[in-house]
Design a protein around this motif. Sequence first.
Motif, PDB file in Angstrom:
ATOM      1  N   ILE A  38       0.853  -1.190   0.000  1.00 12.59           N
ATOM      2  CA  ILE A  38       0.000   0.000   0.000  1.00 12.59           C
ATOM      3  C   ILE A  38       0.888   1.239   0.000  1.00 12.59           C
ATOM      4  O   ILE A  38       1.745   1.381   0.873  1.00 12.59           O
ATOM      5  CB  ILE A  38      -0.921   0.011   1.235  1.00 12.59           C
ATOM      6  N   PRO A  39       0.717   2.144  -0.963  1.00 14.31           N
ATOM      7  CA  PRO A  39       1.565   3.346  -1.017  1.00 14.31           C
ATOM      8  C   PRO A  39       1.438   4.203   0.242  1.00 14.31           C
ATOM      9  O   PRO A  39       0.374   4.272   0.860  1.00 14.31           O
ATOM     10  CB  PRO A  39       1.028   4.102  -2.246  1.00 14.31           C
ATOM     11  N   LYS A  40       2.545   4.821   0.633  1.00 18.90           N
ATOM     12  CA  LYS A  40       2.514   5.735   1.773  1.00 18.90           C
ATOM     13  C   LYS A  40       1.514   6.864   1.500  1.00 18.90           C
ATOM     14  O   LYS A  40       1.256   7.224   0.353  1.00 18.90           O
ATOM     15  CB  LYS A  40       3.914   6.314   2.020  1.00 18.90           C
ATOM     16  N   ASP A  46      -8.697   1.430  10.766  1.00 15.03           N
ATOM     17  CA  ASP A  46      -8.492   0.371  11.751  1.00 15.03           C
ATOM     18  C   ASP A  46      -9.824   0.173  12.454  1.00 15.03           C
ATOM     19  O   ASP A  46     -10.180   0.924  13.361  1.00 15.03           O
ATOM     20  CB  ASP A  46      -7.384   0.778  12.725  1.00 15.03           C
ATOM     21  N   LEU A  47     -10.580  -0.821  12.010  1.00 12.01           N
ATOM     22  CA  LEU A  47     -11.955  -1.031  12.467  1.00 12.01           C
ATOM     23  C   LEU A  47     -11.955  -1.948  13.680  1.00 12.01           C
ATOM     24  O   LEU A  47     -11.501  -3.086  13.608  1.00 12.01           O
ATOM     25  CB  LEU A  47     -12.785  -1.634  11.330  1.00 12.01           C
ATOM     26  N   SER A  55      -3.327   1.402  15.111  1.00 10.73           N
ATOM     27  CA  SER A  55      -3.553   2.690  14.442  1.00 10.73           C
ATOM     28  C   SER A  55      -2.325   3.581  14.562  1.00 10.73           C
ATOM     29  O   SER A  55      -1.880   4.187  13.578  1.00 10.73           O
ATOM     30  CB  SER A  55      -4.765   3.397  15.056  1.00 10.73           C
ATOM     31  N   VAL A  56      -1.778   3.664  15.770  1.00 13.11           N
ATOM     32  CA  VAL A  56      -0.605   4.505  16.008  1.00 13.11           C
ATOM     33  C   VAL A  56       0.578   4.017  15.176  1.00 13.11           C
ATOM     34  O   VAL A  56       1.291   4.809  14.547  1.00 13.11           O
ATOM     35  CB  VAL A  56      -0.246   4.529  17.508  1.00 13.11           C
ATOM     36  N   PHE A  57       0.791   2.715  15.156  1.00 12.66           N
ATOM     37  CA  PHE A  57       1.928   2.169  14.413  1.00 12.66           C
ATOM     38  C   PHE A  57       1.757   2.379  12.907  1.00 12.66           C
ATOM     39  O   PHE A  57       2.716   2.739  12.217  1.00 12.66           O
ATOM     40  CB  PHE A  57       2.091   0.686  14.725  1.00 12.66           C
ATOM     41  N   LEU A  58       0.552   2.193  12.400  1.00 13.91           N
ATOM     42  CA  LEU A  58       0.298   2.435  10.974  1.00 13.91           C
ATOM     43  C   LEU A  58       0.572   3.891  10.609  1.00 13.91           C
ATOM     44  O   LEU A  58       1.138   4.194   9.560  1.00 13.91           O
ATOM     45  CB  LEU A  58      -1.143   2.065  10.624  1.00 13.91           C
ATOM     46  N   ASN A  59       0.171   4.794  11.493  1.00 14.67           N
ATOM     47  CA  ASN A  59       0.435   6.210  11.265  1.00 14.67           C
ATOM     48  C   ASN A  59       1.935   6.497  11.261  1.00 14.67           C
ATOM     49  O   ASN A  59       2.438   7.277  10.434  1.00 14.67           O
ATOM     50  CB  ASN A  59      -0.283   7.039  12.326  1.00 14.67           C
ATOM     51  N   GLN A  60       2.661   5.836  12.153  1.00 14.23           N
ATOM     52  CA  GLN A  60       4.118   5.999  12.189  1.00 14.23           C
ATOM     53  C   GLN A  60       4.784   5.482  10.918  1.00 14.23           C
ATOM     54  O   GLN A  60       5.849   5.969  10.518  1.00 14.23           O
ATOM     55  CB  GLN A  60       4.688   5.275  13.408  1.00 14.23           C
ATOM     56  N   LEU A  61       4.134   4.526  10.269  1.00 17.55           N
ATOM     57  CA  LEU A  61       4.666   3.989   9.012  1.00 17.55           C
ATOM     58  C   LEU A  61       4.398   4.908   7.821  1.00 17.55           C
ATOM     59  O   LEU A  61       4.894   4.653   6.725  1.00 17.55           O
ATOM     60  CB  LEU A  61       4.068   2.606   8.732  1.00 17.55           C
ATOM     61  N   PHE A  81      -3.379  10.468  21.174  1.00 13.62           N
ATOM     62  CA  PHE A  81      -2.440  10.123  20.106  1.00 13.62           C
ATOM     63  C   PHE A  81      -2.738  10.849  18.795  1.00 13.62           C
ATOM     64  O   PHE A  81      -1.965  10.749  17.837  1.00 13.62           O
ATOM     65  CB  PHE A  81      -2.477   8.607  19.828  1.00 13.62           C
ATOM     66  N   GLU A  82      -3.840  11.565  18.739  1.00 15.13           N
ATOM     67  CA  GLU A  82      -4.267  12.145  17.464  1.00 15.13           C
ATOM     68  C   GLU A  82      -3.278  13.179  16.940  1.00 15.13           C
ATOM     69  O   GLU A  82      -2.618  13.888  17.692  1.00 15.13           O
ATOM     70  CB  GLU A  82      -5.652  12.783  17.605  1.00 15.13           C
ATOM     71  N   ASN A  83      -3.195  13.234  15.627  1.00 13.94           N
ATOM     72  CA  ASN A  83      -2.454  14.282  14.925  1.00 13.94           C
ATOM     73  C   ASN A  83      -3.145  14.517  13.593  1.00 13.94           C
ATOM     74  O   ASN A  83      -4.255  14.013  13.367  1.00 13.94           O
ATOM     75  CB  ASN A  83      -0.980  13.889  14.764  1.00 13.94           C
ATOM     76  N   SER A  84      -2.518  15.252  12.701  1.00 16.76           N
ATOM     77  CA  SER A  84      -3.166  15.588  11.436  1.00 16.76           C
ATOM     78  C   SER A  84      -3.465  14.363  10.575  1.00 16.76           C
ATOM     79  O   SER A  84      -4.375  14.393   9.740  1.00 16.76           O
ATOM     80  CB  SER A  84      -2.298  16.567  10.648  1.00 16.76           C
ATOM     81  N   GLY A  85      -2.721  13.281  10.796  1.00 13.65           N
ATOM     82  CA  GLY A  85      -2.921  12.081   9.993  1.00 13.65           C
ATOM     83  C   GLY A  85      -3.455  10.898  10.774  1.00 13.65           C
ATOM     84  O   GLY A  85      -3.476   9.767  10.268  1.00 13.65           O
TER      85      GLY A  85
END
Length: 248
Positions: A38-40, A46-47, A55-61, A81-85
């Motif tokens: 899956i492209p960055k 994350d259901l 979710s946090v780890f996917l965002n870090q990726l 943990f929320e941020n713009s993405g």
Amino acid sequence: MAWFETWFDTPYYHILYKDRDFAEAENFITLLINYLNIPKDSKIIDLACGKGRHSVFLNQLGYEVLGLDLSKESISHNKKFENSGLKFAVHDMRNEIYPQISSEKADAVFNLFTSFGYFEKEEDDKKIFQSISNILNDGGFFVLDFLNAKWVENTLLKEEIKTKEGIEFTIKKKIENQHIIKDISFTDNGQRFDYFEKVKLHTLDAIKNYAEEFGFERVKIFGNYQLSDFDLENSPRCINVFRKRQQN
């Protein structure tokens, strides 16, 4: 209220399962992302995200992530943990995600660590597949990480005791009417508590039929978190990788 609407919001649920292997989970996510390619900057949902570790780890990726869960307590915890993405919201997976919660469709939806099979009615199971189909872009991936019903039947441990944070949890398991039922009892501060978990033992064919009805094709089944090939008798997991068909 259904069992999952109460149990998941208690502190005891998180105490009992606090020692889940984070390293294994992150390794699994890394392997899965590499396989899916899956492209960055793609959008991933994350259901049934729980406390948000995936979710946090996917965002870090490098992905834009929306974590959804029925537990208000978990989502409240995750807001820090929320941020713009990375965003979180309370959501019942039987309900539509698009456009009620997300104005944009997703490139992938992950439903991980046995977060399916909670509902008694088949129509509720179908609503999940329908809502996921509606939120996904054509060609998008839906990963359903479920237990392998045959392996569960072969390896069922009827009773065990786990001690966490000074609390002794007695866990009894049984298979009844094609469900695995886990009765959980314990005492804390002189008060006895009794909860249970109940998960429908969906077969491979049943899951495949749901998926095909709502426009998915199954492209792969993995048997564990190391992404080994699936074996009906010996694989602990049934990790289904579906892809949404192109619409005419």
